[in-house]
Structure formats: C-alpha cells, structure tokens
Design a protein around this motif. Structure first.
Motif, mmCIF file in Angstrom:
data_model
loop_
_atom_site.group_PDB
_atom_site.id
_atom_site.type_symbol
_atom_site.label_atom_id
_atom_site.label_comp_id
_atom_site.label_asym_id
_atom_site.label_seq_id
_atom_site.Cartn_x
_atom_site.Cartn_y
_atom_site.Cartn_z
ATOM 1 N N UNK A 42 -2.671 -4.137 -0.999
ATOM 2 C CA UNK A 42 -3.183 -2.944 -0.345
ATOM 3 C C UNK A 42 -2.653 -2.884 1.087
ATOM 4 N N UNK A 43 -1.848 -1.873 1.383
ATOM 5 C CA UNK A 43 -1.427 -1.609 2.760
ATOM 6 C C UNK A 43 -2.402 -0.579 3.317
ATOM 7 N N UNK A 44 -3.166 -0.981 4.311
ATOM 8 C CA UNK A 44 -4.220 -0.111 4.834
ATOM 9 C C UNK A 44 -3.609 0.813 5.878
ATOM 10 N N UNK A 45 -3.480 2.056 5.512
ATOM 11 C CA UNK A 45 -2.858 3.039 6.402
ATOM 12 C C UNK A 45 -3.930 3.856 7.103
ATOM 13 N N UNK A 46 -3.898 3.810 8.419
ATOM 14 C CA UNK A 46 -4.878 4.534 9.229
ATOM 15 C C UNK A 46 -4.291 4.686 10.623
ATOM 16 N N UNK A 47 -4.508 5.820 11.289
ATOM 17 C CA UNK A 47 -3.941 6.008 12.630
ATOM 18 C C UNK A 47 -4.340 4.921 13.621
ATOM 19 N N UNK A 48 -5.582 4.455 13.573
ATOM 20 C CA UNK A 48 -6.010 3.407 14.505
ATOM 21 C C UNK A 48 -5.295 2.094 14.230
ATOM 22 N N UNK A 49 -5.106 1.773 12.961
ATOM 23 C CA UNK A 49 -4.395 0.543 12.610
ATOM 24 C C UNK A 49 -2.942 0.625 13.063
ATOM 25 N N UNK A 50 -2.299 1.749 12.816
ATOM 26 C CA UNK A 50 -0.903 1.914 13.221
ATOM 27 C C UNK A 50 -0.748 1.806 14.737
ATOM 28 N N UNK A 51 -1.674 2.419 15.470
ATOM 29 C CA UNK A 51 -1.626 2.376 16.935
ATOM 30 C C UNK A 51 -1.812 0.958 17.457
ATOM 31 N N UNK A 52 -2.833 0.272 16.959
ATOM 32 C CA UNK A 52 -3.127 -1.074 17.444
ATOM 33 C C UNK A 52 -2.042 -2.067 17.045
ATOM 34 N N UNK A 53 -1.475 -1.894 15.863
ATOM 35 C CA UNK A 53 -0.407 -2.778 15.426
ATOM 36 C C UNK A 53 0.829 -2.609 16.308
#
Length: 211
Positions: free
Chosen positions: A4-15
């Motif tokens: 499972x690749x968890x795609x979410x704007x907050x995750x992308x930003x923090x990563x």
C-alpha cells in the motif's frame, strides 16, 4: 504480500521536506513522527475491535474499542526507533518489542545483535517499523523471526521503499499474512544499496551520528 502506497497531500509534502539535504536532525525527527502517524492511521485499519457500553453526557450507547490481544510494535534498531513515537501516539495501548538488526556494508548480510520480544506471539498482530526498505534483507529477516514466534499477521511501515526490496519481500513472505505501508516507492537502489532518490541514511539523519 499486500503493498500500500499511502497517497495524501500531507504525506507528499512532509516526505519532500524529509528528503531535503538541509533538513536538520530535530526537524527530521519531527517530520518522521508526523509521517508515521499518518501511515499508522492507514496501516491500523484491520485492528480487531469490540463493542463497549458507555455513558455520554446525553445517553447510554454502544461504542467501539480495540479488542485483544494487544498489538505489538517492533522498531528495527536503530533507525526504526525514530518511528516509535509516532506509532505510540496512534496506538498507545500497544506493547513494544525491539529487534536490533544491521546490514554488513561489505556483504549486505543481515546481522541480529539484539532482541527483546515476547516468547510467544501466537495470534498477535505485529507492526514492524523501519524507515527504509532498500534490499529487503532486514525486513525479510524480521519477518522470519516473527513468524517462528507465531505472529498471526505482520504489517511493515516504512517511509520509503525500493522496487528491489519489495520484490524480495514478496518472494520471502510466502503464505505469511504480510502488509507493507509506505509513503513512496522510489526509482531504484544504487551500487551501495542506497535508495535513489531516497533521503540518505535515516539513522544518521535522525540522530546526527555516524554508525
């Protein structure tokens, strides 16, 4: 094995902030905790629950609580320890065990140097924390260890994963109930088995010390 690749704007930003070379250790630790909390939300969706009678200020109702046995959270030392706060914040009732595993940089073999786990994991749901899924050797070794102890299911949470590591875990998981939750699958491993583009050595960036 389910991936499972968890795609979410907050995750992308923090990563993205986590990847930046200039991100200092204290901020790297904070971002790691926040990312793990977001990943843990998704990864814990299969936790067993049961009904519980409670009183609200208005009436009596049937609510929901986590059912036993308690989940076990196992960070892989040392870098996985930096993920523990985020996981504990989401599942404060979980028990915590530890596996100390290191990769020999010359042979790429996995050496287990420490272990603190319950002797019997029969029926337990186990969450394994390791920031980087690179070659897959460390997590594969952890899976085999936990399987021998009787773990019913294993959920691995990583910040990043490489295709080579995912392929190895899929081969070695066999019939074991394994799920992988990660913030991103990167391009490849380089000649030193580092994830590209990656974020460097997670342990060094968390703690500011060379191994």
């Amino acid at each position: 094995m389910q991936v499972h690749v968890v795609e979410h704007p907050l995750i992308a930003h923090k990563l993205t902030q986590l990847r930046r070379t200039e991100t200092p250790s204290h901020q790297f630790r904070d971002l790691t905790k926040e990312l793990v909390m977001l990943l843990a939300y998704e990864a814990s969706e299969s936790l067993p629950t049961q009904g519980v009678e409670i009183e609200t200020p208005v009436t009596r109702m049937t609510g929901t609580r986590l059912a036993g046995p308690k989940p076990l959270v196992v960070p892989i030392l040392r870098a996985g320890l930096g993920m523990l706060d985020g996981m504990a914040a989401m599942i404060p009732t979980a028990e915590v065990g530890f596996l100390g595993m290191a990769r020999d940089e010359q042979t790429l073999d996995i050496v287990t140097y420490a272990e603190r786990l319950p002797h019997d994991l029969t029926g337990r749901q186990v969450f394994v924390l390791d920031p980087m899924l690179a070659t897959g050797g460390t997590l594969a070794a952890a899976f085999h260890y936990l399987k021998e102890a009787g773990a019913a299911s294993i959920t691995a949470i990583t910040l990043l994963a490489a295709p080579e590591g995912i392929e190895r875990l899929q081969r070695e998981a066999g019939e074991l109930d394994v799920r992988l939750y990660t913030a991103a699958i990167d391009e490849k491993l380089n000649e030193k088995a580092y994830i590209v583009p990656g974020l460097g050595d997670a342990g060094d960036r968390l703690y500011g010390l060379a191994e």
